[in-house]
Design a protein around this motif. Structure first.
Motif, PDB file in Angstrom:
ATOM      1  N   MET A 220       0.815  -1.212   0.000  1.00  0.00           N
ATOM      2  CA  MET A 220       0.000   0.000   0.000  1.00  0.00           C
ATOM      3  C   MET A 220       0.854   1.269   0.000  1.00  0.00           C
ATOM      4  N   ASN A 221       2.165   1.152  -0.157  1.00  0.00           N
ATOM      5  CA  ASN A 221       3.019   2.335  -0.146  1.00  0.00           C
ATOM      6  C   ASN A 221       2.679   3.296  -1.271  1.00  0.00           C
TER       7      ASN A 221
ATOM      8  N   GLY B  50      -0.599   5.059  -0.540  1.00  0.00           N
ATOM      9  CA  GLY B  50      -0.418   6.024   0.549  1.00  0.00           C
ATOM     10  C   GLY B  50       0.265   7.287   0.072  1.00  0.00           C
ATOM     11  N   ASN B  51       1.285   7.119  -0.775  1.00  0.00           N
ATOM     12  CA  ASN B  51       1.963   8.288  -1.333  1.00  0.00           C
ATOM     13  C   ASN B  51       1.023   9.099  -2.220  1.00  0.00           C
TER      14      ASN B  51
ATOM     15  N   LEU C  64      -2.253   9.297  -2.016  1.00  0.00           N
ATOM     16  CA  LEU C  64      -3.232   9.975  -1.167  1.00  0.00           C
ATOM     17  C   LEU C  64      -2.612  11.190  -0.481  1.00  0.00           C
ATOM     18  N   ARG C  65      -1.380  11.042  -0.015  1.00  0.00           N
ATOM     19  CA  ARG C  65      -0.697  12.159   0.644  1.00  0.00           C
ATOM     20  C   ARG C  65      -0.462  13.304  -0.327  1.00  0.00           C
TER      21      ARG C  65
END
Length: 116
Positions: A39-40, A43-44, A46-47
Motif C-alpha cells: 500500500m506504499n 499512501g503516497n 493519497l498524501r
C-alpha cells in the motif's frame, strides 16, 4: 587530435566521466517501493493529492473571505484560487522530493565547487 591526445586517452577520460556521473546519480528507490504491491504507492498518492487539494481549498477560502469583507467579488477569489493552486503544486513537489525546501542549506559535499 589537436592536443596530442590519443584516442585511448579520450576513451579513458569518457569512462572516468561516466563512472563519476553514475556515482552522483540518485538511486531510484521511490519507484521501486511503489511497485512492490504493498500500500506504499497508494499512501503516497493519497498524501500528494491531499497536499494539492488543501492548497487549492485554503487559497479559495482566503479569497472568498476577502471578497465577503472587502466587497471585491470575484477578484479576491480568483487571485487567491490561483495562488492556492501554485501553493498546492509547490507542496506536492516538495513532498515528492523534487524541490528543496525554501531556505534549506545544501548538505552535499563541496567537491563540485572546486575545493581541493
Amino acid at each position: 587530435m589537436a592536443n596530442g591526445e590519443k584516442p585511448n586517452d579520450l576513451d579513458r577520460r569518457r569512462q572516468d566521466l561516466e563512472a563519476a556521473l553514475a556515482a552522483k546519480r540518485p538511486k531510484p528507490q521511490a519507484a521501486e517501493s511503489a511497485k512492490t504491491g504493498t500500500m506504499n504507492g497508494m499512501g503516497n498518492a493519497l498524501r500528494l493529492s491531499s497536499e494539492f487539494v488543501a492548497g487549492v481549498l485554503v487559497g479559495a477560502g482566503i479569497g472568498w473571505f476577502i471578497d465577503e469583507f472587502a466587497g471585491t467579488s470575484p477578484w479576491g477569489l480568483i487571485i487567491f484560487l490561483l495562488l492556492g493552486f501554485g501553493a498546492g503544486v509547490l507542496n506536492v513537489l516538495r513532498s515528492a522530493g523534487l524541490v528543496a525546501d525554501f531556505g534549506a542549506e545544501n548538505v552535499n559535499d563541496d567537491s563540485d565547487r572546486g575545493a581541493n
